[in-house]
Every structure is written in structure tokens, then in C-alpha cells.
Design an enzyme around this catalytic site. Structure first.
Site, PDB file in Angstrom:
ATOM      1  N   LYS A  78       0.846  -1.194   0.000  1.00 59.51           N
ATOM      2  CA  LYS A  78       0.000   0.000   0.000  1.00 59.51           C
ATOM      3  C   LYS A  78       0.881   1.243   0.000  1.00 59.51           C
ATOM      4  O   LYS A  78       1.962   1.244   0.608  1.00 59.51           O
ATOM      5  CB  LYS A  78      -0.870  -0.051   1.261  1.00 59.51           C
ATOM      6  CG  LYS A  78      -1.886   1.058   1.427  1.00 59.51           C
ATOM      7  CD  LYS A  78      -2.740   0.798   2.675  1.00 59.51           C
ATOM      8  CE  LYS A  78      -3.735   1.893   2.952  1.00 59.51           C
ATOM      9  NZ  LYS A  78      -4.566   1.608   4.140  1.00 59.51           N
ATOM     10  N   SER A 153      -9.526   1.759   3.422  1.00 60.11           N
ATOM     11  CA  SER A 153      -8.696   2.510   2.511  1.00 60.11           C
ATOM     12  C   SER A 153      -7.738   1.642   1.685  1.00 60.11           C
ATOM     13  O   SER A 153      -7.205   2.115   0.680  1.00 60.11           O
ATOM     14  CB  SER A 153      -7.894   3.550   3.294  1.00 60.11           C
ATOM     15  OG  SER A 153      -7.003   2.906   4.190  1.00 60.11           O
ATOM     16  N   SER A 177      -9.492  -0.698   7.580  1.00 59.60           N
ATOM     17  CA  SER A 177      -9.000  -0.548   6.210  1.00 59.60           C
ATOM     18  C   SER A 177      -8.418  -1.777   5.545  1.00 59.60           C
ATOM     19  O   SER A 177      -8.188  -1.765   4.338  1.00 59.60           O
ATOM     20  CB  SER A 177      -7.948   0.555   6.163  1.00 59.60           C
ATOM     21  OG  SER A 177      -8.595   1.780   6.006  1.00 59.60           O
TER      22      SER A 177
HETATM   23  N1  GLN Z   1     -12.642   4.170   7.076  1.00 62.77           N
HETATM   24  C1  GLN Z   1     -11.953   4.509   8.277  1.00 62.77           C
HETATM   25  C2  GLN Z   1     -11.469   5.934   8.211  1.00 62.77           C
HETATM   26  O1  GLN Z   1     -11.689   6.560   7.257  1.00 62.77           O
HETATM   27  C3  GLN Z   1     -10.821   3.574   8.525  1.00 62.77           C
HETATM   28  C4  GLN Z   1      -9.632   3.836   7.696  1.00 62.77           C
HETATM   29  C5  GLN Z   1      -8.448   2.982   8.048  1.00 62.77           C
HETATM   30  O2  GLN Z   1      -8.594   1.943   8.688  1.00 62.77           O
HETATM   31  N2  GLN Z   1      -7.283   3.455   7.663  1.00 62.77           N
HETATM   32  O3  GLN Z   1     -10.876   6.437   9.107  1.00 62.77           O
END
Ligand code: GLN
Length: 482
Positions: A78, A153, A177
Site C-alpha cells: 500500500k 482505505s 482498512s
Molecule cells: N474508514 C476509516 C477511516 O476513514 C478507517 C480507515 C483505516 O482503517 N485506515 O478512518
């Protein structure tokens, strides 16, 4: 070339000389090209991957015993993980053209065990999002339906594994994420205990939540990758000193499990009826197999997301202050003073979502509001953590759907960010409590999209989580599919 779903299968083919690392890399590179329209990859390390494969093939020929535990493992990373002399941008303009000065501990450990890194994959900007729509490189599309989001994400990671362009992908999980995109794409996503894997070289979003995780097609690969990356690291003071165990060698589960689930989750107003039905069937099947599965009270479900957004935005506002237009990446050209450089670079470099979160975080930390928001959210976190731990003293696992609904359409949530935040309702608890959690592909919705089931366990109970997941995948989930 056959489709390999685990490193065990690949290693067997390599040993039997039916396959070489070079052929494997060639295959994945072709797959990357063929799925280019999904926008999962930001950069493909084509030449380096080919060169490394040749090197590894030679090593295998001359000294097979010296090949590492990840020999034959091709991974993508990532765009929030540092890999020396490779670009890393967190899918943000503010890090445009920035190259890593060092390699993340987790990435180094993969390389040390002979993994091949094939490319850098798309994600939501600074890992903020649940749909991979918030990226300067544009949205990632779900391979099962290109109108749908892949989740986020780590959406690029999920699609990279879903489309078999690599065997596994390394992501990060602050509130879901890794697990949520895995569920949306029909693969496995695992986030270990907070502090299990060093975060040195992971671009920080919310430091008391962030943890590196993996997206794979088999439980054994997830177990192996976590065991390789885990363990003490002098560069991260929050990492546990407990040595990791050999999770991948202990995948047998015998005995009966005690599992808790929340009625409030299964009957939540946001839950899709088919997801509820499949989860209920799974619970029945587990009971039929002799496990204890019981409903327990968890009164904090609706407080999880509000507390999470106070705490993570507060931490993000501090973590992202280093991106000032001077030290890294992008700098605005239309500036007249130092202050102007900061302001314009940050205004132009961050996306609207990231700026919104920085402002919200700065607000909840401001002197007049600190106690009303930040302190209160910390107290809520403590209550959630303590109640979760209390449940996990009596039960081995907490089971719930990974997400209340399957993947939505690209653009569908654009006008309603809160709706998107609420979609993380089931994944955030594990980050709040710092416990390990895994998402396993459970079934397919009548709309054709997959969804997952999530299991959480007590801190550092990765081994139990992996072995039970393996048992579930082999005995229960498959059974349910037929
Ligand atoms: N969707 C969550 C956020 O926007 C989690 C994102 C993540 O785990 N990096 O914070």
C-alpha cells in the site's frame, strides 16, 4: 499457468520444478496489465521484480536450503509503506514525487525472507476513507463489478489480490482498512494486535490505532506474513517485546470454541437482510458443530464511530502537521512568505477529506473544547476497551459481520460522508480495543457482491484466531456455500 491460492501451493510447484519465480513474476505482470483499468496499481516495479526473481531462481538452484520463508511470495504494498528509494505518497499531492529515505521494518522483514515486491498500490489519501475514492490517482474499481467500490482505505491492495496480480498485499488498518476491503472483494483481511508489528516506516494516520495488516487468499498466507513481520523493533517504541510465534505452523484447531455475538449488531438498523441471514446461518452451523455461540450485551455499539472520529482526527491533525510544504514533497509556487508557503502548500496538497479531518481534529483539541470532545472520547474508548476485554475473558471470539452492507456504487456516498463513516461500525471496535481481528469471505449477496464475517480475539491471541479461521474456512464456511 494455474491460479495459485497459497504460498504452500506455489512452493510445491517451485520444488517440483513446475514453476520458477521468473515465470511467476511474468504471470503477475501480465495480470497487472490485463486489469489496468481497475486502477489498483500506482507503480509497478517491473524491472526490479524480474531481476529479483532471476536472482532467487539462481539461489534456489545453487543453495535451496538458504531460501527464505517467503520464497515464492509476490506481494504488493500500500502507498503508505516506505521502501527505500521508491516513491511513497499516501495517494496525496502533498507527497508528490517523494521517495522513501529508508525501508519500513515490516517491508524489510518481507525482503529478508525472499519475498518479491511487485508494486505500490492505490489507497485512500492518508488511509482516510472506506471506498478508495479519495485518492489523487482516481478511484479503484471492484473487479466483480466495475461500478462498485472495492472498499478502503486499502482498496488497491484488495483488488490486487482479488484479481490475482500478486499473492498477497500489505495494507494498514486504523478502523477497518484491511478487513472491510477484503470483505468487499471476497478475500481474507487480517489486522493483528496493536503493537504486534512495528509501524516504523508506515505513514501515520492515527498512531494509537494504526496497525499493519495483510490481504490474502488463504489463512496460511496471512498467518505466515504476520509471523514474518511481527516482533520487537528498536525503531518503534509501541511494538511488543513478545516474540511472535509460528502461527502458520499451528493452524490445527481442535476442541470447541466459545463465541460471543451481539444482538445489537445483527439487528442494527444499517444491516443488510442477506448479511444478517448468512451470519445467523453461520451461528447455527457453528452451534450444530458443537461450539458455544451466545448473544451478549454490548451497549456501546453506537458510540464507537463518534468516539473514533474525535480521536483519530485529533491524532491525524498532529501527525499530518509535518507536511508543511518545506520538508516533503509538494510545495506551492504561488507564495510570498514563509507562512504563505505553509498555508498554500497544505491547501493545495491535501484533499478535501483530509483537510476536513485535520480541521476537525484541531477543533476537538482546542483549549475550549478539549474536555468536551477529546477527553470524553478517550473515556468512551476506555469503556469500549474494557467491555470488549471483559467479553473476551469469557469467550474466545467475538463474531460479527465485517460490514453491515456489501460494496456500494462509486460516487454513491459522495454527498453523505457520515453515511460512509457509519459503514465502519463493526470494524472499528477492534482498533479501539487494540485486539486482533480477521475478515473471512462468508457468502455472496444476491447482487453479486461478496461479504465477510469478522472474528476478534483477545490481545496477542493471533494463533487462536488463525487456527479457528482455518477451521472455519475448511469446515463451516465452505459447507454453507454448497
Ligand atoms: N474508514 C476509516 C477511516 O476513514 C478507517 C480507515 C483505516 O482503517 N485506515 O478512518
Amino acid at each position: 499457468m494455474p491460479n495459485y491460492n497459497s504460498l504452500v501451493a506455489i512452493k510445491k510447484a517451485l520444488r517440483n520444478e513446475e514453476l520458477t519465480c521468473s515465470q511467476l513474476v511474468e504471470y503477475y505482470l501480465r495480470k497487472i496489465q490485463a486489469t489496468d483499468d481497475l486502477n489498483a496499481y500506482i507503480e509497478v516495479f517491473e524491472e526490479k521484480a524480474i531481476a529479483r526473481a532471476i536472482e532467487l531462481d539462481a539461489k534456489f538452484k545453487s543453495k535451496p536450503d538458504t531460501c527464505g520463508r517467503l520464497f515464492g511470495m509476490v506481494v504488493s504494498i500500500k502507498d503508505v509503506l516506505c521502501y527505500k528509494d521508491h516513491k511513497v505518497t499516501a495517494a496525496s499531492k502533498i507527497l508528490e514525487n517523494f521517495s522513501s529515505l529508508y525501508t519500513a521494518t515490516a517491508v524489510q522483514r518481507l525482503l529478508d525472507e525472499d519475498a518479491i515486491i511487485i508494486g505500490r498500490v492505490n489507497c485512500d489519501q492518508f488511509a482516510m476513507g472506506s471506498s478508495n475514492e479519495n485518492s489523487i490517482y482516481g478511484p479503484v474499481k471492484n473487479a466483480l463489478n466495475k461500478e462498485k467500490v472495492p472498499g478502503g482505505s486499502s482498496g488497491g491492495s484488495a483488488v490486487a489480490v482479488q484479481t490475482d496480480t500478486c499473492l498477497a498485499s500489505i495494507g494498514s488498518d486504523t478502523g477497518g482498512s484491511v478487513r472491510q476491503p477484503a470483505a468487499f472483494c471476497g478475500i481474507i483481511g487480517m489486522k493483528p494486535t496493536y503493537g504486534r508489528i512495528s509501524r516504523y516506516g508506515l505513514l501515520a494516520y492515527a498512531s494509537s490505532f494504526d496497525q499493519i495488516g495483510v490481504l490474502t487468499r488463504s489463512v496460511s498466507d496471512a498467518a505466515l506474513l504476520i509471523e514474518v513481520m511481527a516482533g520487537p523493533d528498536e525503531f518503534d517504541a509501541t511494538v511488543s517485546h513478545n516474540p511472535p510465534s509460528y502461527y502458520s505452523k499451528k493452524l490445527e484447531f481442535d476442541g470447541k470454541a466459545k463465541i460471543a455475538y451481539f444482538d445489537t449488531a445483527l439487528n442494527h438498523s444499517s444491516i443488510d437482510p442477506e448479511i444478517k441471514k448468512s451470519s445467523t446461518t453461520l451461528i447455527e452451523n457453528l452451534k450444530a458443530d458443537g461450539h458455544t455461540v451466545e448473544a451478549v450485551d454490548f451497549e456501546y455499539l453506537d458510540y464507537i464511530i463518534p468516539a473514533y472520529y474525535v480521536l483519530t482526527t485529533a491524532e491525524a491533525s498532529s501527525n499530518l502537521s509535518r507536511f508543511d510544504g518545506i520538508r516533503f514533497g509538494y510545495r506551492s509556487e504561488k507564495v510570498t512568505s514563509l507562512e504563505d508557503t505553509y498555508k498554500k502548500s497544505r491547501t493545495e496538497g491535501f484533499s478535501e477529506e483530509v483537510k476536513k479531518r485535520i480541521m476537525l481534529g484541531t477543533f476537538v483539541l482546542s483549549s475550549g473544547y478539549y474536555d468536551a470532545y477529546y477527553t470524553k472520547a478517550q473515556k468512551v474508548r476506555r469503556l469500549i476497551k474494557e467491555r470488549t476485554e471483559e467479553i473476551l475473558k469469557k469467550y474466545d471470539f467475538i463474531l460479527m459481520p465485517t460490514s453491515p452492507a456489501p460494496a456500494w456504487n462509486i460516487g454513491e456516498m459522495a454527498d453523505d460522508p457520515v453515511q460512509m463513516y457509519l459503514a465502519d461500525i463493526f470494524t472499528v471496535q477492534a482498533n479501539m480495543a487494540g485486539i486482533p481481528a480477521i475478515s473471512l469471505p462468508l457468502a455472496t449477496h444476491s447482487n453479486g457482491m461478496p461479504f465477510g464475517v469478522q472474528l476478534m480475539a483477545s490481545q496477542f491471541q493471533e494463533s487462536l484466531l488463525f487456527s479457528f479461521s482455518q477451521y472455519l474456512m475448511e469446515n463451516i464456511i465452505e459447507k454453507e456455500k454448497v
